[in-house]
Design a protein around this motif. Sequence first.
Motif, PDB file in Angstrom:
ATOM      1  N   THR A  42      42.330  42.971  42.165  1.00  0.00           N
ATOM      2  CA  THR A  42      41.286  43.997  42.085  1.00  0.00           C
ATOM      3  C   THR A  42      40.090  43.471  41.304  1.00  0.00           C
ATOM      4  OG1 THR A  42      43.003  45.702  42.210  1.00  0.00           O
ATOM      5  CG2 THR A  42      40.819  46.411  41.487  1.00  0.00           C
ATOM      6  N   ALA A  43      40.354  42.745  40.224  1.00  0.00           N
ATOM      7  CA  ALA A  43      39.269  42.118  39.463  1.00  0.00           C
ATOM      8  C   ALA A  43      38.493  41.151  40.347  1.00  0.00           C
ATOM      9  CB  ALA A  43      39.847  41.373  38.251  1.00  0.00           C
ATOM     10  N   TRP A  44      39.223  40.334  41.069  1.00  0.00           N
ATOM     11  CA  TRP A  44      38.611  39.303  41.896  1.00  0.00           C
ATOM     12  C   TRP A  44      37.675  39.916  42.935  1.00  0.00           C
ATOM     13  CZ3 TRP A  44      42.043  34.800  44.084  1.00  0.00           C
ATOM     14  CH2 TRP A  44      41.237  33.858  44.724  1.00  0.00           C
ATOM     15  N   VAL A  45      38.120  40.989  43.576  1.00  0.00           N
ATOM     16  CA  VAL A  45      37.273  41.596  44.611  1.00  0.00           C
ATOM     17  C   VAL A  45      36.030  42.234  44.000  1.00  0.00           C
ATOM     18  CG1 VAL A  45      38.293  43.929  44.829  1.00  0.00           C
ATOM     19  CG2 VAL A  45      37.354  42.773  46.839  1.00  0.00           C
ATOM     20  N   HIS A  46      36.158  42.771  42.784  1.00  0.00           N
ATOM     21  CA  HIS A  46      34.970  43.305  42.113  1.00  0.00           C
ATOM     22  C   HIS A  46      33.966  42.183  41.826  1.00  0.00           C
ATOM     23  CE1 HIS A  46      37.248  47.034  41.618  1.00  0.00           C
ATOM     24  NE2 HIS A  46      36.075  47.600  41.383  1.00  0.00           N
ATOM     25  N   ASP A  47      34.475  41.040  41.368  1.00  0.00           N
ATOM     26  CA  ASP A  47      33.602  39.887  41.147  1.00  0.00           C
ATOM     27  C   ASP A  47      32.922  39.462  42.442  1.00  0.00           C
ATOM     28  OD1 ASP A  47      33.483  39.260  38.477  1.00  0.00           O
ATOM     29  OD2 ASP A  47      35.064  37.750  38.542  1.00  0.00           O
ATOM     30  N   THR A  48      33.669  39.438  43.513  1.00  0.00           N
ATOM     31  CA  THR A  48      33.123  39.048  44.819  1.00  0.00           C
ATOM     32  C   THR A  48      31.929  39.917  45.198  1.00  0.00           C
ATOM     33  OG1 THR A  48      35.286  38.273  45.561  1.00  0.00           O
ATOM     34  CG2 THR A  48      33.700  38.810  47.279  1.00  0.00           C
ATOM     35  N   LEU A  49      31.988  41.171  44.826  1.00  0.00           N
ATOM     36  CA  LEU A  49      30.930  42.127  45.159  1.00  0.00           C
ATOM     37  C   LEU A  49      29.807  42.166  44.120  1.00  0.00           C
ATOM     38  CD1 LEU A  49      33.213  44.986  46.478  1.00  0.00           C
ATOM     39  CD2 LEU A  49      31.476  43.756  47.813  1.00  0.00           C
ATOM     40  N   GLY A  50      29.899  41.327  43.095  1.00  0.00           N
ATOM     41  CA  GLY A  50      28.879  41.334  42.057  1.00  0.00           C
ATOM     42  C   GLY A  50      29.040  42.474  41.076  1.00  0.00           C
ATOM     43  N   LEU A  51      30.231  43.043  41.016  1.00  0.00           N
ATOM     44  CA  LEU A  51      30.527  44.165  40.110  1.00  0.00           C
ATOM     45  C   LEU A  51      31.299  43.632  38.902  1.00  0.00           C
ATOM     46  CD1 LEU A  51      31.634  46.699  42.887  1.00  0.00           C
ATOM     47  CD2 LEU A  51      29.408  46.580  41.733  1.00  0.00           C
ATOM     48  N   GLU A  52      30.664  42.702  38.193  1.00  0.00           N
ATOM     49  CA  GLU A  52      31.331  42.006  37.102  1.00  0.00           C
ATOM     50  C   GLU A  52      31.823  42.935  35.999  1.00  0.00           C
ATOM     51  OE1 GLU A  52      28.452  40.951  38.481  1.00  0.00           O
ATOM     52  OE2 GLU A  52      28.888  38.922  39.190  1.00  0.00           O
ATOM     53  N   ALA A  53      31.004  43.883  35.599  1.00  0.00           N
ATOM     54  CA  ALA A  53      31.410  44.782  34.512  1.00  0.00           C
ATOM     55  C   ALA A  53      32.664  45.562  34.878  1.00  0.00           C
ATOM     56  CB  ALA A  53      30.268  45.736  34.159  1.00  0.00           C
ATOM     57  N   GLU A  54      32.778  45.945  36.146  1.00  0.00           N
ATOM     58  CA  GLU A  54      33.960  46.675  36.602  1.00  0.00           C
ATOM     59  C   GLU A  54      35.180  45.762  36.702  1.00  0.00           C
ATOM     60  OE1 GLU A  54      30.937  46.876  37.862  1.00  0.00           O
ATOM     61  OE2 GLU A  54      30.430  48.943  38.360  1.00  0.00           O
ATOM     62  N   ALA A  55      34.957  44.454  36.869  1.00  0.00           N
ATOM     63  CA  ALA A  55      36.062  43.500  36.999  1.00  0.00           C
ATOM     64  C   ALA A  55      36.780  43.254  35.675  1.00  0.00           C
ATOM     65  CB  ALA A  55      35.543  42.175  37.558  1.00  0.00           C
ATOM     66  N   VAL A  56      36.043  43.289  34.572  1.00  0.00           N
ATOM     67  CA  VAL A  56      36.591  42.900  33.262  1.00  0.00           C
ATOM     68  C   VAL A  56      37.883  43.628  32.905  1.00  0.00           C
ATOM     69  CG1 VAL A  56      36.148  42.861  30.768  1.00  0.00           C
ATOM     70  CG2 VAL A  56      34.412  42.031  32.374  1.00  0.00           C
ATOM     71  N   PRO A  57      37.937  44.970  32.957  1.00  0.00           N
ATOM     72  CA  PRO A  57      39.190  45.619  32.554  1.00  0.00           C
ATOM     73  C   PRO A  57      40.376  45.251  33.443  1.00  0.00           C
ATOM     74  CG  PRO A  57      37.513  47.266  33.156  1.00  0.00           C
ATOM     75  CD  PRO A  57      36.889  45.923  33.273  1.00  0.00           C
ATOM     76  N   TYR A  58      40.121  44.959  34.697  1.00  0.00           N
ATOM     77  CA  TYR A  58      41.212  44.527  35.579  1.00  0.00           C
ATOM     78  C   TYR A  58      41.718  43.144  35.180  1.00  0.00           C
ATOM     79  CZ  TYR A  58      40.134  48.448  38.697  1.00  0.00           C
ATOM     80  OH  TYR A  58      39.921  49.696  39.230  1.00  0.00           O
ATOM     81  N   TYR A  59      40.797  42.224  34.863  1.00  0.00           N
ATOM     82  CA  TYR A  59      41.224  40.901  34.388  1.00  0.00           C
ATOM     83  C   TYR A  59      42.039  41.040  33.106  1.00  0.00           C
ATOM     84  CZ  TYR A  59      38.260  38.109  37.556  1.00  0.00           C
ATOM     85  OH  TYR A  59      37.692  37.499  38.649  1.00  0.00           O
ATOM     86  N   GLU A  60      41.562  41.881  32.195  1.00  0.00           N
ATOM     87  CA  GLU A  60      42.271  42.050  30.920  1.00  0.00           C
ATOM     88  C   GLU A  60      43.661  42.630  31.147  1.00  0.00           C
ATOM     89  OE1 GLU A  60      39.281  44.354  28.896  1.00  0.00           O
ATOM     90  OE2 GLU A  60      38.385  42.546  27.989  1.00  0.00           O
ATOM     91  N   ARG A  61      43.754  43.586  32.056  1.00  0.00           N
ATOM     92  CA  ARG A  61      45.051  44.183  32.384  1.00  0.00           C
ATOM     93  C   ARG A  61      45.984  43.126  32.974  1.00  0.00           C
ATOM     94  NH1 ARG A  61      45.014  49.043  36.529  1.00  0.00           N
ATOM     95  NH2 ARG A  61      43.228  49.576  35.241  1.00  0.00           N
ATOM     96  N   ALA A  62      45.459  42.295  33.849  1.00  0.00           N
ATOM     97  CA  ALA A  62      46.268  41.246  34.471  1.00  0.00           C
ATOM     98  C   ALA A  62      46.780  40.263  33.427  1.00  0.00           C
ATOM     99  CB  ALA A  62      45.453  40.528  35.539  1.00  0.00           C
ATOM    100  N   LEU A  63      45.909  39.851  32.514  1.00  0.00           N
ATOM    101  CA  LEU A  63      46.294  38.855  31.517  1.00  0.00           C
ATOM    102  C   LEU A  63      47.209  39.404  30.435  1.00  0.00           C
ATOM    103  CD1 LEU A  63      42.930  36.943  31.309  1.00  0.00           C
ATOM    104  CD2 LEU A  63      45.150  35.975  31.995  1.00  0.00           C
ATOM    105  N   ALA A  64      47.307  40.705  30.326  1.00  0.00           N
ATOM    106  CA  ALA A  64      48.233  41.307  29.360  1.00  0.00           C
ATOM    107  C   ALA A  64      49.682  41.012  29.739  1.00  0.00           C
ATOM    108  CB  ALA A  64      47.999  42.815  29.269  1.00  0.00           C
ATOM    109  N   ASP A  65      49.915  40.704  31.003  1.00  0.00           N
ATOM    110  CA  ASP A  65      51.260  40.385  31.493  1.00  0.00           C
ATOM    111  C   ASP A  65      51.445  38.869  31.473  1.00  0.00           C
ATOM    112  OD1 ASP A  65      53.602  39.910  32.899  1.00  0.00           O
ATOM    113  OD2 ASP A  65      53.160  41.384  34.464  1.00  0.00           O
ATOM    114  N   LYS A  66      52.289  38.389  30.601  1.00  0.00           N
ATOM    115  CA  LYS A  66      52.537  36.946  30.458  1.00  0.00           C
ATOM    116  C   LYS A  66      53.179  36.347  31.703  1.00  0.00           C
ATOM    117  CE  LYS A  66      51.207  36.713  26.138  1.00  0.00           C
ATOM    118  NZ  LYS A  66      49.856  36.337  25.859  1.00  0.00           N
ATOM    119  N   GLU A  67      53.679  37.180  32.589  1.00  0.00           N
ATOM    120  CA  GLU A  67      54.355  36.700  33.790  1.00  0.00           C
ATOM    121  C   GLU A  67      53.429  36.611  35.011  1.00  0.00           C
ATOM    122  OE1 GLU A  67      57.527  35.601  33.526  1.00  0.00           O
ATOM    123  OE2 GLU A  67      57.239  36.112  31.404  1.00  0.00           O
ATOM    124  N   LEU A  68      52.147  36.924  34.838  1.00  0.00           N
ATOM    125  CA  LEU A  68      51.209  36.844  35.949  1.00  0.00           C
ATOM    126  C   LEU A  68      51.268  35.457  36.566  1.00  0.00           C
ATOM    127  CD1 LEU A  68      48.828  38.024  37.633  1.00  0.00           C
ATOM    128  CD2 LEU A  68      47.315  37.080  35.877  1.00  0.00           C
TER     129      LEU A  68
END
Length: 157
Positions: A42-68
């Motif tokens: 979800t973060a990646w697709v937001h970045d693709t669309l130039g919606l960087e600010a919206e991507a950040v919380p998704y990246y942070e959520r993804a990285l909170a999981d050490k098993e990603l």
Amino acid sequence: MRDDELARGVRLREEGRAEEARELLAGLARRHPDDAEVAYQTAWVHDTLGLEAEAVPYYERALADKELGDRLGAYTGLGSTLRVLGRYDEALETFVRALGEYPGDAGLRTFMAMTLYNLGRSQEAVSTLLKVVAESGHVGGYRRAVEYYADHLDETV
């Protein structure tokens, strides 16, 4: 169902149908808020669309999981997104943290060098890039010289 929707969202993004992918993946992320892979895509697709600010919380959520599975990609995405947003200190912290998990990664170091430049740390940025280039083997017989001058940029005889 989750796997099928996730695969469809990724496929849509790869086909250049990013807005459709965003709608599908954002809905999937709402239904699966603790799913790191869904958050990352979800973060990646937001970045693709130039919606960087919206991507950040998704990246942070993804990285909170050490098993990603693709932590390296998520770190690179988050750090580069923070840099684009002008959040340079946070970007640098992200790259430093990422290099703790992926020491020496050329992509992370390259994006970190851009961030260092943005922070006014040009000498450190150039030094980092010279080391990446030297390690890549693309400097022919000059590797030792490039590695030396990466740490001695101001040296003259």
